[in-house]
Design a protein around this motif. Sequence first.
Motif, PDB file in Angstrom:
ATOM      1  N   VAL A   1      -3.726   9.048  -9.110  1.00 20.69           N
ATOM      2  CA  VAL A   1      -3.526   8.834 -10.545  1.00 20.69           C
ATOM      3  C   VAL A   1      -3.910  10.083 -11.330  1.00 20.69           C
ATOM      4  O   VAL A   1      -3.192  10.521 -12.245  1.00 20.69           O
ATOM      5  N   VAL A   2      -5.048  10.681 -10.978  1.00 23.55           N
ATOM      6  CA  VAL A   2      -5.499  11.894 -11.675  1.00 23.55           C
ATOM      7  C   VAL A   2      -4.491  13.019 -11.487  1.00 23.55           C
ATOM      8  O   VAL A   2      -4.139  13.724 -12.453  1.00 23.55           O
ATOM      9  N   ASP A   3      -3.995  13.218 -10.277  1.00 24.75           N
ATOM     10  CA  ASP A   3      -3.008  14.278 -10.027  1.00 24.75           C
ATOM     11  C   ASP A   3      -1.728  14.022 -10.812  1.00 24.75           C
ATOM     12  O   ASP A   3      -1.127  14.960 -11.355  1.00 24.75           O
ATOM     13  N   PHE A   4      -1.307  12.765 -10.879  1.00 27.02           N
ATOM     14  CA  PHE A   4      -0.087  12.420 -11.614  1.00 27.02           C
ATOM     15  C   PHE A   4      -0.234  12.762 -13.090  1.00 27.02           C
ATOM     16  O   PHE A   4       0.646  13.390 -13.691  1.00 27.02           O
ATOM     17  N   HIS A   5      -1.338  12.375 -13.705  1.00 33.42           N
ATOM     18  CA  HIS A   5      -1.540  12.635 -15.142  1.00 33.42           C
ATOM     19  C   HIS A   5      -1.765  14.117 -15.400  1.00 33.42           C
ATOM     20  O   HIS A   5      -1.299  14.646 -16.420  1.00 33.42           O
ATOM     21  N   ARG A   6      -2.478  14.795 -14.516  1.00 30.79           N
ATOM     22  CA  ARG A   6      -2.746  16.212 -14.729  1.00 30.79           C
ATOM     23  C   ARG A   6      -1.466  17.034 -14.629  1.00 30.79           C
ATOM     24  O   ARG A   6      -1.250  17.955 -15.414  1.00 30.79           O
ATOM     25  N   GLU A   7      -0.614  16.696 -13.677  1.00 33.64           N
ATOM     26  CA  GLU A   7       0.629  17.440 -13.507  1.00 33.64           C
ATOM     27  C   GLU A   7       1.525  17.310 -14.731  1.00 33.64           C
ATOM     28  O   GLU A   7       2.225  18.255 -15.092  1.00 33.64           O
ATOM     29  N   ARG A   8       1.480  16.161 -15.400  1.00 33.30           N
ATOM     30  CA  ARG A   8       2.326  15.927 -16.571  1.00 33.30           C
ATOM     31  C   ARG A   8       1.576  16.136 -17.880  1.00 33.30           C
ATOM     32  O   ARG A   8       2.126  15.856 -18.943  1.00 33.30           O
ATOM     33  N   GLU A   9       0.334  16.585 -17.775  1.00 33.50           N
ATOM     34  CA  GLU A   9      -0.491  16.870 -18.956  1.00 33.50           C
ATOM     35  C   GLU A   9      -0.594  15.641 -19.853  1.00 33.50           C
ATOM     36  O   GLU A   9      -0.373  15.689 -21.066  1.00 33.50           O
ATOM     37  N   ILE A  10      -0.924  14.497 -19.249  1.00 29.23           N
ATOM     38  CA  ILE A  10      -1.070  13.233 -19.958  1.00 29.23           C
ATOM     39  C   ILE A  10      -2.534  12.810 -19.881  1.00 29.23           C
ATOM     40  O   ILE A  10      -3.176  12.942 -18.838  1.00 29.23           O
ATOM     41  N   GLY A  11      -3.048  12.301 -20.973  1.00 24.59           N
ATOM     42  CA  GLY A  11      -4.440  11.868 -21.009  1.00 24.59           C
ATOM     43  C   GLY A  11      -4.707  10.722 -20.058  1.00 24.59           C
ATOM     44  O   GLY A  11      -3.802   9.970 -19.667  1.00 24.59           O
ATOM     45  N   LEU A  12      -5.974  10.550 -19.692  1.00 27.74           N
ATOM     46  CA  LEU A  12      -6.368   9.511 -18.745  1.00 27.74           C
ATOM     47  C   LEU A  12      -7.758   9.001 -19.117  1.00 27.74           C
ATOM     48  O   LEU A  12      -8.674   9.792 -19.358  1.00 27.74           O
ATOM     49  N   PRO A  13      -7.962   7.671 -19.178  1.00 25.55           N
ATOM     50  CA  PRO A  13      -9.302   7.139 -19.490  1.00 25.55           C
ATOM     51  C   PRO A  13     -10.306   7.498 -18.395  1.00 25.55           C
ATOM     52  O   PRO A  13      -9.948   7.799 -17.259  1.00 25.55           O
ATOM     53  N   ASP A  14     -11.579   7.413 -18.752  1.00 22.84           N
ATOM     54  CA  ASP A  14     -12.653   7.707 -17.812  1.00 22.84           C
ATOM     55  C   ASP A  14     -12.735   6.594 -16.775  1.00 22.84           C
ATOM     56  O   ASP A  14     -12.712   5.397 -17.105  1.00 22.84           O
ATOM     57  N   ARG A  15     -12.841   6.982 -15.514  1.00 27.13           N
ATOM     58  CA  ARG A  15     -12.904   5.986 -14.446  1.00 27.13           C
ATOM     59  C   ARG A  15     -14.151   5.127 -14.549  1.00 27.13           C
ATOM     60  O   ARG A  15     -14.138   3.937 -14.184  1.00 27.13           O
ATOM     61  N   LEU A  16     -15.252   5.688 -15.040  1.00 26.97           N
ATOM     62  CA  LEU A  16     -16.509   4.933 -15.133  1.00 26.97           C
ATOM     63  C   LEU A  16     -16.383   3.747 -16.072  1.00 26.97           C
ATOM     64  O   LEU A  16     -17.143   2.775 -15.960  1.00 26.97           O
ATOM     65  N   ALA A  17     -15.427   3.807 -17.008  1.00 29.05           N
ATOM     66  CA  ALA A  17     -15.223   2.693 -17.934  1.00 29.05           C
ATOM     67  C   ALA A  17     -14.398   1.579 -17.324  1.00 29.05           C
ATOM     68  O   ALA A  17     -14.124   0.578 -18.002  1.00 29.05           O
ATOM     69  N   GLN A  18     -13.986   1.717 -16.055  1.00 33.28           N
ATOM     70  CA  GLN A  18     -13.153   0.738 -15.363  1.00 33.28           C
ATOM     71  C   GLN A  18     -11.933   0.361 -16.198  1.00 33.28           C
ATOM     72  O   GLN A  18     -11.740  -0.799 -16.590  1.00 33.28           O
ATOM     73  N   PRO A  19     -11.089   1.346 -16.505  1.00 32.59           N
ATOM     74  CA  PRO A  19      -9.928   1.056 -17.371  1.00 32.59           C
ATOM     75  C   PRO A  19      -8.953   0.110 -16.672  1.00 32.59           C
ATOM     76  O   PRO A  19      -8.771   0.146 -15.455  1.00 32.59           O
ATOM     77  N   SER A  20      -8.346  -0.746 -17.450  1.00 29.86           N
ATOM     78  CA  SER A  20      -7.337  -1.650 -16.918  1.00 29.86           C
ATOM     79  C   SER A  20      -6.059  -0.879 -16.605  1.00 29.86           C
ATOM     80  O   SER A  20      -5.891   0.284 -17.001  1.00 29.86           O
ATOM     81  N   VAL A  21      -5.152  -1.535 -15.905  1.00 29.58           N
ATOM     82  CA  VAL A  21      -3.867  -0.899 -15.598  1.00 29.58           C
ATOM     83  C   VAL A  21      -3.121  -0.577 -16.882  1.00 29.58           C
ATOM     84  O   VAL A  21      -2.496   0.477 -17.011  1.00 29.58           O
ATOM     85  N   ARG A  22      -3.196  -1.469 -17.857  1.00 28.43           N
ATOM     86  CA  ARG A  22      -2.526  -1.214 -19.138  1.00 28.43           C
ATOM     87  C   ARG A  22      -3.107   0.022 -19.827  1.00 28.43           C
ATOM     88  O   ARG A  22      -2.368   0.831 -20.396  1.00 28.43           O
ATOM     89  N   ALA A  23      -4.438   0.174 -19.771  1.00 27.04           N
ATOM     90  CA  ALA A  23      -5.069   1.335 -20.402  1.00 27.04           C
ATOM     91  C   ALA A  23      -4.652   2.632 -19.725  1.00 27.04           C
ATOM     92  O   ALA A  23      -4.543   3.677 -20.375  1.00 27.04           O
ATOM     93  N   VAL A  24      -4.406   2.591 -18.426  1.00 24.23           N
ATOM     94  CA  VAL A  24      -3.975   3.792 -17.709  1.00 24.23           C
ATOM     95  C   VAL A  24      -2.516   4.107 -18.007  1.00 24.23           C
ATOM     96  O   VAL A  24      -2.135   5.280 -18.145  1.00 24.23           O
ATOM     97  N   LEU A  25      -1.679   3.070 -18.140  1.00 24.09           N
ATOM     98  CA  LEU A  25      -0.252   3.283 -18.361  1.00 24.09           C
ATOM     99  C   LEU A  25       0.084   3.607 -19.819  1.00 24.09           C
ATOM    100  O   LEU A  25       1.112   4.226 -20.088  1.00 24.09           O
ATOM    101  N   THR A  26      -0.761   3.205 -20.756  1.00 23.99           N
ATOM    102  CA  THR A  26      -0.457   3.415 -22.174  1.00 23.99           C
ATOM    103  C   THR A  26      -0.252   4.886 -22.532  1.00 23.99           C
ATOM    104  O   THR A  26       0.712   5.223 -23.229  1.00 23.99           O
ATOM    105  N   PRO A  27      -1.114   5.832 -22.100  1.00 25.34           N
ATOM    106  CA  PRO A  27      -0.841   7.247 -22.431  1.00 25.34           C
ATOM    107  C   PRO A  27       0.496   7.733 -21.885  1.00 25.34           C
ATOM    108  O   PRO A  27       1.171   8.551 -22.525  1.00 25.34           O
ATOM    109  N   LEU A  28       0.901   7.238 -20.709  1.00 21.92           N
ATOM    110  CA  LEU A  28       2.193   7.636 -20.159  1.00 21.92           C
ATOM    111  C   LEU A  28       3.331   7.138 -21.035  1.00 21.92           C
ATOM    112  O   LEU A  28       4.251   7.899 -21.370  1.00 21.92           O
ATOM    113  N   VAL A  29       3.276   5.874 -21.428  1.00 20.74           N
ATOM    114  CA  VAL A  29       4.336   5.305 -22.267  1.00 20.74           C
ATOM    115  C   VAL A  29       4.386   6.003 -23.614  1.00 20.74           C
ATOM    116  O   VAL A  29       5.469   6.349 -24.126  1.00 20.74           O
TER     117      VAL A  29
END
Length: 394
Positions: A231-259
């Motif tokens: 997931v980190v590599d995917f977002h970094r390659e596309r320069e898309i933000g990503l929530p902190d893993r320690l906050a246990q983000p939901s799938v929706r929270a991870v997909l929202t920056p991509l959308v």
Amino acid sequence: MARLPDPVLSFPGGCPDCGRREVVLPPVLPEVGDDFDWDVRDFDGFRLFMLQDLAARFPARTRWTPADLEVMLVELLATQYDKLSDMLDRIAGEFALETARRPETVRRLLKLIGHDVLRRSQDLGLPPFDHAPAPGDLRSDIERLEQYWLDYPDKMDQERLAGPRLIRTQRRMVTLEDHELRLVEHPLVERAHAWSAWGGSWLVVHVAVIAKDRRRLDPPGEYTDALWRDVVDFHREREIGLPDRLAQPSVRAVLTPLVESLRLAGQAVEVADAVEVGVVMRLAVQVSPHHFQSEVRHAVEQALGTGPGGFFEPGRLRFGEDLWASDIVQALMALDGVEHVCLNRFKRLGDRFADQTASGRIALEGLEVAVCDNDPKHPPRGFYRLALHGGRKG
């Protein structure tokens, strides 16, 4: 430089009111013929042209040898002209990405079109940034990258070809198919289905997703190290933000920056969970006399399981795809030790749904996806009863 002619004032007859201003214009310069062949680019061409010019200037001289001073001067000049011509070709070639040969030029041209090779190599840990620099190596990252390309020109050619392709790839979500494809590319999404509906004021694009390991969109997420690294590599390659893993983000929270980064301006996009339909089955399997029932039971559980290659593997069945009894029977008949399969019950979970054993088809529509986890802890996700006959006990 051209000079303006000097005017001359004269007063014929001595009358101060009868003066004349005379200007004598210089003669028109003769036209100089251009008989030089501008296509000449190499030593042989320059040498031949100058020797021909010498022969034309001195027609009385009929013999020219390599030892003559004039011929030696011609060859020296032809050598310098050849070097200058090659230098001109090299400089002209550096202006285009296809013909540039210097690493610094290729890197700058790629960055000019929006492909930052240095940053991409650093983020993804590509050579030469896949290891720390040697002790005492004081070169900058740019110098390390350019030296690496000098040592491995084929790697520079790969980036030369990959750069324009990456920036020309359509990654915006314009059509419904674009919404499906962009989300399926994400490591957390197994399958996606998009449709549009009127939202009261404008059209809203709805996207239903089947997440990795059948995760729901909204509960807090717990991810393995390998999955989160993808997931980190995917977002970094596309320069898309990503929530902190320690906050246990939901799938929706991870997909929202991509959308949000790929949707069209003003286009509303809503992501929803798939509608899972639990399936209930009762199966009877005739085991070959030379096979153990335990082996066949294990093979059937794998064939109908949710693991890799299983019939109910997440993402294998499409949205709204009808479930056919013949597909299940075919999957079981392909197993070693299975002589016959009888499907005695085949229906949706719930008393209000009729048994479809006779028709052999459970009709699904829209966002519905058939599931059968066969997990006693989660009966709403479907289950089956398996009876084995014949074969060896054990």
